[in-house]
Each structure stands twice: as C-alpha cells, then as structure tokens.
Motif scaffolding. Structure first.
Motif, PDB file in Angstrom:
ATOM      1  N   UNK A 139      39.136  30.379  -4.513  1.00 54.76           N
ATOM      2  CA  UNK A 139      39.162  31.466  -5.490  1.00 54.76           C
ATOM      3  C   UNK A 139      37.780  31.579  -6.116  1.00 54.76           C
ATOM      4  N   UNK A 140      37.543  32.668  -6.829  1.00 52.41           N
ATOM      5  CA  UNK A 140      36.273  32.804  -7.534  1.00 52.41           C
ATOM      6  C   UNK A 140      36.108  31.671  -8.540  1.00 52.41           C
ATOM      7  N   UNK A 141      37.184  31.327  -9.246  1.00 52.68           N
ATOM      8  CA  UNK A 141      37.106  30.264 -10.243  1.00 52.68           C
ATOM      9  C   UNK A 141      36.701  28.942  -9.596  1.00 52.68           C
ATOM     10  N   UNK A 142      37.270  28.654  -8.422  1.00 54.17           N
ATOM     11  CA  UNK A 142      36.939  27.413  -7.722  1.00 54.17           C
ATOM     12  C   UNK A 142      35.493  27.458  -7.224  1.00 54.17           C
ATOM     13  N   UNK A 143      35.074  28.625  -6.719  1.00 50.74           N
ATOM     14  CA  UNK A 143      33.691  28.777  -6.255  1.00 50.74           C
ATOM     15  C   UNK A 143      32.713  28.600  -7.409  1.00 50.74           C
ATOM     16  N   UNK A 144      33.042  29.167  -8.543  1.00 51.87           N
ATOM     17  CA  UNK A 144      32.164  29.033  -9.701  1.00 51.87           C
ATOM     18  C   UNK A 144      32.100  27.583 -10.170  1.00 51.87           C
ATOM     19  N   UNK A 145      33.223  26.879 -10.134  1.00 50.64           N
ATOM     20  CA  UNK A 145      33.224  25.462 -10.510  1.00 50.64           C
ATOM     21  C   UNK A 145      32.344  24.650  -9.556  1.00 50.64           C
ATOM     22  N   UNK A 146      32.396  24.965  -8.266  1.00 56.57           N
ATOM     23  CA  UNK A 146      31.523  24.306  -7.292  1.00 56.57           C
ATOM     24  C   UNK A 146      30.053  24.575  -7.615  1.00 56.57           C
ATOM     25  N   UNK A 147      29.740  25.839  -7.872  1.00 61.66           N
ATOM     26  CA  UNK A 147      28.362  26.210  -8.190  1.00 61.66           C
ATOM     27  C   UNK A 147      27.895  25.523  -9.471  1.00 61.66           C
ATOM     28  N   UNK A 148      28.750  25.483 -10.490  1.00 59.46           N
ATOM     29  CA  UNK A 148      28.390  24.817 -11.740  1.00 59.46           C
ATOM     30  C   UNK A 148      28.121  23.330 -11.514  1.00 59.46           C
ATOM     31  N   UNK A 149      28.956  22.688 -10.693  1.00 59.74           N
ATOM     32  CA  UNK A 149      28.765  21.268 -10.392  1.00 59.74           C
ATOM     33  C   UNK A 149      27.476  21.054  -9.607  1.00 59.74           C
ATOM     34  N   UNK A 150      27.161  21.966  -8.706  1.00 57.70           N
ATOM     35  CA  UNK A 150      25.914  21.868  -7.947  1.00 57.70           C
ATOM     36  C   UNK A 150      24.702  22.043  -8.864  1.00 57.70           C
ATOM     37  N   UNK A 151      24.775  22.995  -9.783  1.00 54.64           N
ATOM     38  CA  UNK A 151      23.683  23.203 -10.735  1.00 54.64           C
ATOM     39  C   UNK A 151      23.489  21.948 -11.586  1.00 54.64           C
ATOM     40  N   UNK A 152      24.584  21.329 -12.018  1.00 55.15           N
ATOM     41  CA  UNK A 152      24.481  20.111 -12.829  1.00 55.15           C
ATOM     42  C   UNK A 152      23.777  18.999 -12.049  1.00 55.15           C
ATOM     43  N   UNK A 153      24.147  18.819 -10.783  1.00 55.85           N
ATOM     44  CA  UNK A 153      23.519  17.774  -9.968  1.00 55.85           C
ATOM     45  C   UNK A 153      22.048  18.104  -9.706  1.00 55.85           C
TER      46      UNK A 153
END
Length: 131
Positions: A4-18
């Motif tokens: 979902x978009x929400x799941x994709x955004x959570x992935x992107x947010x986690x990638x940005x954090x790393x």
C-alpha cells in the motif's frame, strides 16, 4: 499485507532514517509488482542521477524477484538470462524484492552511496518497516 502507499512510505521513511544515520544523501524508490512507482524520495544533496537508478533497481527487483546484486552473474555469456541488459534493468546492488509471504508484491531501490551502502539501506528499511 500487500503493498500500500502507507507501507511504501514507511519503507521510504525507514530508508531515509538509515541513510541519514550513515550520512548519505540517497534517493529511494518503491514500486509495485507491475513496476509502477508507489513512493519515491530524493534526499537533499542526492544527485539527479540517483532518481533513475533507484527506480531501475526497484523495477528490476520487482520484475525478477531477486536482489539486483545477484543479477550480474545471470546476464553473463552462458548465464540463464544472458543479454538481459535492457534499458532500465539494474545489474548492480541496491535493489531488493518485496514479498508478502511468497508473493512478490514490489521492489525497493536505493541509490546514492556505494552499491553495498545502497543495499544496506534497502535491507534496513525492509527490516524496520516491512515485517
């Protein structure tokens, strides 16, 4: 679960954090099982070339169901997909498939660091946000 978009955004947010933790400006792309971009982030300082590369990595992983780092040997003469070097197919690290159980639902691609750093960021994002 699916993508979902929400799941994709959570992935992107986690990638940005790393990536931020590693001090790397990167672009992150998440695509669905059809290779369509669901979410894409370009961090401040990431070069414009990282945008296409991140999409290509995500697209390739979603289409083939394997990490882009594992493709190089497959496309060599005598390999099972020799000649696959088509436009937008990434043959270097930083792209990983996304699975819902055994079902392939998309891919994530990261570009901006070394291929090992990009793969580390993609792996960290999946570990943090996909489970």
């Amino acid at each position: 679960m699916g993508l979902t978009f929400e799941k994709a955004r959570a992935l992107a947010d986690a990638a940005v954090a790393k990536a931020t933790e590693m001090g790397l400006p990167v672009t992150i792309a998440i695509v669905d099982q059809g290779g369509h971009v669901v979410c894409k982030y370009r961090m401040d300082g990431a070069t414009y070339l990282t945008g296409r590369a991140a999409e290509d990595k995500a697209y390739t992983s979603a289409g083939l169901g394997i990490a882009t780092a594992d493709i190089q040997g497959l496309i060599q003469p005598g390999g099972p997909v020799f000649g696959l070097n088509m436009e937008h197919v990434a043959t270097f690290g930083g792209g990983l498939p996304l699975r819902d159980g055994k079902a392939l639902v998309g891919g994530i691609g990261v570009s901006g660091g070394s291929v090992d750093q990009d793969a580390e960021i993609a792996s960290a994002a999946i570990a943090a946000a996909w489970a």
